[in-house]
Write a protein that holds these residues in place. Structure first.
Motif: not given
Length: 247
Positions: A117-123
């Motif tokens: 799976i892929r986690i797309h993250l914004a910080v």
């Protein structure tokens, strides 16, 4: 994982989300955090936390009602929206995560590493998570970015690596009033003449956030069959990073 100070902060938010303040609530939450940290099957939770089946049923019910996502949003208060950084990271799907009894897509895809799976993250500007998206491992960064960007408020700059090199993605960022700090690929016709390399150096903040999230085994490897349950685990981990910052 919860000292008295952290628990007093978290308990208020749990009650705001209409979670019953039962006598064993703290130990139940500790059991969920323990499972997030070590990645064990639910039935292997130590008895000190209570009945594993009761803990799983409560976690699953709160996940179904999206309470863990709401708790994460309640903890992520006053982020630094001046800069935003975005990236994606692969997560290996354990064999136990396959075979969910559901017709819905559970965000497990095929990639070079197998089932992933892929986690797309914004910080934010402090490197704390503010939004994320869970997709199958076959979904590339540019495909998942538009929905993620659309959920973010306006900022002065958005930085990402060359995997997000796309003119229509830059246009979406510009329309939200932000400056796109995304380097072009080697074969890019536009080049990198207008790149802010000084700001781009801070992109390590999102990579650091992934490193902090993946110290928990239930995040670094997906064991949950249902997408919403793994999504809730990621939300818990993201909220746990915010917990010490709460007043």
């Amino acid at each position: 994982m919860l000292n008295d100070e952290c628990w007093s902060k978290l308990e208020k938010i749990l009650l705001q989300e209409s979670i019953d303040n039962k006598r064993n609530l703290r130990m139940m939450v500790e059991g969920i955090l323990y499972r997030m940290r070590v990645g064990c099957p639910w039935r292997d939770l130590p008895r000190v936390f209570g009945c594993w089946n009761s803990i799983y049923k409560r976690f699953n019910a709160w996940s179904l009602s999206r309470k863990w996502l709401n708790i994460f949003k309640a903890l992520a208060v006053d982020p630094d929206w001046e800069w935003r950084f975005m990236d994606g990271s692969y997560v290996k799907a354990h064999q136990h995560s396959a075979g969910a009894a559901s017709q819905e897509s559970q965000a497990i895809g095929k990639s070079r590493a197998g089932n992933t799976i892929r986690i797309h993250l914004a910080v934010d500007g402090y490197g704390l998570p503010v939004e994320f998206e869970i997709t199958g491992g076959e979904v590339n960064d540019c495909s998942a970015a538009p929905d993620l960007i659309a959920r973010l408020p306006d900022a002065k700059a958005m930085s990402a690596d060359k995997g997000y090199d796309s003119e229509w993605l830059r246009e979406q960022i510009t329309k939200k009033g932000a400056r796109a700090v995304i380097p072009g690929k080697r074969n890019s016709l536009k080049g990198n003449a207008d790149m802010d390399w000084g700001l781009y150096q801070y992109r390590h903040l999102v990579e650091n956030a992934f490193a902090r999230l993946k110290q928990y085994r239930a995040i670094a490897t997906r064991y949950d069959k249902l997408k919403r349950n793994y999504e809730s685990m990621v939300a818990i981990a993201c909220g746990y990073l915010w917990l010490p910052t709460r007043a």
